[in-house]
Design an enzyme around this catalytic site. Structure first.
Site, PDB file in Angstrom:
ATOM      1  N   GLU B  57       0.866  -1.183   0.000  1.00 29.34           N
ATOM      2  CA  GLU B  57       0.000   0.000   0.000  1.00 29.34           C
ATOM      3  C   GLU B  57       0.894   1.221   0.000  1.00 29.34           C
ATOM      4  O   GLU B  57       1.638   1.457   0.944  1.00 29.34           O
ATOM      5  CB  GLU B  57      -0.877   0.008   1.252  1.00 29.34           C
ATOM      6  CG  GLU B  57      -1.983  -1.013   1.186  1.00 29.34           C
ATOM      7  CD  GLU B  57      -2.522  -1.342   2.553  1.00 29.34           C
ATOM      8  OE1 GLU B  57      -2.587  -0.426   3.395  1.00 29.34           O
ATOM      9  OE2 GLU B  57      -2.843  -2.514   2.770  1.00 29.34           O
ATOM     10  N   ASP B  68      -4.857   9.009  11.000  1.00 32.79           N
ATOM     11  CA  ASP B  68      -3.491   8.559  11.258  1.00 32.79           C
ATOM     12  C   ASP B  68      -2.915   9.062  12.566  1.00 32.79           C
ATOM     13  O   ASP B  68      -3.159  10.186  12.976  1.00 32.79           O
ATOM     14  CB  ASP B  68      -2.577   8.981  10.106  1.00 32.79           C
ATOM     15  CG  ASP B  68      -2.829   8.137   8.876  1.00 32.79           C
ATOM     16  OD1 ASP B  68      -2.676   6.908   8.983  1.00 32.79           O
ATOM     17  OD2 ASP B  68      -3.219   8.688   7.830  1.00 32.79           O
TER      18      ASP B  68
END
Ligand SMILES: Cc1ncc(COP(=O)(O)O)c(C=O)c1O
Lengths: 393, 267
Positions: B57, B68
């Site tokens: 990814e 995140d």
């Protein structure tokens, strides 16, 4: 014309809920419950009672005579600065804490820029005995220090946001991250008409009391419900949306929204979103935001922490696009001068955010019979340091 | 778990082939393009394939990555400072398929895609040989109504996330909309936490397994070492390591350390 939100959470091209799956259950719970809860008689009664006895509503509509003389029109101040905690932010905080209670939430989080929303949230959490965590950009903590102490005295934990520009947008990111990690017991009290659906609509409804009262009060003052102009400053846009709400469908009323130009719209240090922004996604909704060609959010600048935000709420983006409201901007200097003028002509020291709306009066051309309502969104106590440094008292 | 790939009305891509041929213990690695050096994207991809990663990814950085944690926030900030953009990333990926044969997904937030143009983005991704896209802040409604047609036209898989709070109805819907794998979050958290293996979470994995979904599940978020990888592989076809690898990229001579890193996870 319908200016409200549709079932999918959109205002024309804007709105929606661009959120990671981690936030879906929280936001979905709100979406499916919020109208049921806030339209419930029991909720309405408690909300209105608190607005009256605790916040001190209705806030006065004050006919500002010396301002009227100076600008050659009937100028009215809608005095949200006289609310408990000193700004319009408390209207939304009271609404959302009552909602959170009914959803069974045990913990409240919030973001804050100027600290007014943080103070309002810390206040209602103290009132209800609920734990409160407020995220605030490190830069804002320094320039709005008195509000940090107020929140702490009210029992809230203030957590500095240290990423990015360390201002309101970063505080919002941190609050969203907290919510992701605490999906079940926590409610996020967003402080403006931004964020994923249903927030923009929910916050607008809680703030709409501003225009609801204004209509009645204008009728008493002028014999007419409708003014020629309604004006307000726009950070995310909650005081403006509250001030516009019940006038949206009265097409004869001109709506003026004042953004922060910072050091000038083209100076590279500005927060004038409609001038500098393009359509995209920010904090969960499709709206207009300041960004690079590559879609990175641009760090805004304004002397006013409450207007230092790179986007506007999706309903504002729509009102801007279809030209139902006019979006204009005012620089730091113009705002500070207006703050001084209002202090000395009317004996009211306005928040620097509010001073942006007042400053735009200089640029308007009125007929002597025009009735003009300006939202005095907050008081300037929190900004004394900034004013004093600028005028070097 | 049902090992039959769901081809729906899509052609097979590298992801389906992988899930068809290799049954268990699949390891995917996430890293942010442009970090720590602007032009390291393909070197890292190649090193990961050689070291034994099963798919990749590649993250394109965003200024406000709300899903995140600190590690990936930091890598995104640095990548942006280094000058990474979607345009540049696609230039770098022009040689992807000369150097890398394992499946590659792009992962990032929706706003850069909107600015690039959704249709252009999908065309370009397919052209350079990308197999799938993960956009955490692209919800199902918006995907279906505005994006799905471009993904389908370009043979790209869209990967949806599922958390312990996702309802069964919604998981079924996600399964219908998916055609390669479902990204199972180990808990409701941002990236970079620790794998949560409380009794609740075991129930959640078992619940998913019992649903017999058409698409395989891959577990991500909080997978950082052999222990968490092995645990995740008990419940799913494989797992994704992100923050732990991005931390490695922050150290000196990171390319040379990649084989040992992958070995330490897979054992
Ligand atoms: C006094 C005052 N006015 C205006 C604003 C801007 O927010 P909004 O645009 O949501 O009204 C703030 C925000 O902190 C504020 O404190």
């Amino acid at each position: 014309m319908n200016y409200g939100v549709n079932e999918q959470g959109y205002y024309g091209d804007f709105g929606g809920a661009y959120i990671p799956e981690m936030l879906y259950p929280n936001v979905e719970e709100l979406r499916s419950e919020y109208l049921k809860i806030i339209n419930d008689d029991d909720f309405k009664e408690e909300f209105n009672q608190l607005l009256k006895d605790y916040v001190g509503r209705p806030s006065p509509l004050y006919h500002a005579k010396r301002y009227s003389e100076k600008y050659g029109a009937n100028i009215f101040f809608k005095r949200e600065d006289l609310n408990h905690t000193g700004s319009h932010k408390i209207n939304n905080a009271v609404g959302q804490i009552l909602l959170a209670k009914r959803l069974g939430k045990k913990r409240i989080i919030a973001e804050t820029g100027a600290g007014q929303h943080g103070v309002a949230t810390a206040t209602v959490c103290a009132l209800m005995g609920i734990e409160c965590v407020v995220y605030m950009g490190e830069v804002d903590m320094a320039r709005q220090a008195p509000n940090v102490s107020r929140m702490q005295m009210l029992g809230a934990t203030v957590v500095p946001a240290k990423s990015g520009s360390k201002t309101l947008k970063d505080a919002t990111n941190e609050a969203l991250r907290d919510w992701i990690a605490n999906p079940v017991d926590t409610h996020y009290i967003i402080g403006s008409v931004v964020g994923p659906y249903p927030y923009p609509d929910m916050v607008a409804r809680f703030q709409s009391v501003i225009s609801l009262e204004t209509k009645k009060q204008l009728l008493e003052h002028t014999g007419k419900e409708l003014p020629e102009y309604v004006m307000a400053c726009v950070g995310g846009g909650s005081n403006a949306m509250g001030m516009f709400y019940h006038f949206l469908e009265d097409e004869s009323v001109k709506l003026v929204a004042v953004e922060a130009a910072g050091k000038g719209v083209n100076s590279g240090h500005s927060a004038a979103t409609t001038f500098l922004g393009r359509e995209g996604v920010l904090h969960g909704s499709r709206t207009i935001l300041m960004q690079t060609e590559d879609g990175q959010v641009v760090e805004p600048y304004s002397i006013s922490a409450g207007l230092d935000y790179p986007g506007i709420g999706p309903q504002h983006a729509w009102l801007y696009k279809i030209r139902r409201a006019e979006y204009v901007s005012i620089t730091d200097n113009e705002a500070l001068q207006a703050g001084l003028l209002c202090s000395q002509l009317e004996g009211i020291i306005p928040a620097i955010e509010t001073a942006h709306a007042l400053a735009y009066l200089e640029k308007m051309k009125f007929n002597p019979t025009d009735n003009v309502v300006i939202c005095i969104s907050g008081r300037g106590d929190k900004d004394l340091d900034t004013y004093i440094k600028y005028f070097e008292y | 778990m049902n090992y039959e790939p769901s081809t729906m009305n899509h052609p097979m891509n590298r992801l389906n082939t992988l899930f068809n041929t290799k049954k268990d213990n699949l390891l995917s690695i996430y890293y942010t393009a442009g970090y720590p050096q602007l032009d390291a994207t393909l070197d890292i991809a190649e090193a990961l394939e050689k070291a034994g990663a099963d798919f990749l990814e590649i993250g394109f950085p965003y200024s406000d990555p709300v899903a995140d944690g600190p590690t990936i926030q930091h890598s995104s900030e640095k990548a942006l400072e280094n000058g990474m953009t979607l345009h540049l990333l696609f230039e770098q990926l022009a040689n992807l398929r000369k150097r890398v044969s394992i499946p590659v997904l792009l992962m990032g937030y929706v706003n850069p895609i909107i600015q690039y143009g959704v249709e252009n983005f999908c065309k370009k991704a397919a052209e350079v040989g990308v197999d799938g896209i993960i956009v955490p802040d692209l919800p199902i409604y918006e995907y279906e109504s505005l994006y799905a047609k471009y993904f389908k036209a370009n043979g790209l898989s869209n990967i949806f996330l599922v958390t312990p709070q996702t309802t069964e109805d919604r998981i079924r819907k996600i399964d219908r909309l998916s055609n390669s794998f479902i990204y199972l979050l180990s808990s409701s958290s941002i990236t970079g936490g620790n794998l949560n293996v409380s009794a609740n979470i075991e129930d959640y994995y078992k619940r998913i397994k019992a649903m017999n979904l058409n698409n395989p599940a891959i577990i991500g978020f909080g997978i950082s070492n052999n222990e968490s990888f092995t645990k995740a592989c008990e419940y799913a076809r494989g797992a994704i390591v992100g923050s732990a690898f991005v931390k490695l990229l922050g150290t000196e001579n990171y390319l040379e350390k990649i084989p040992a890193f992958i070995k330490s996870i897979k054992k």
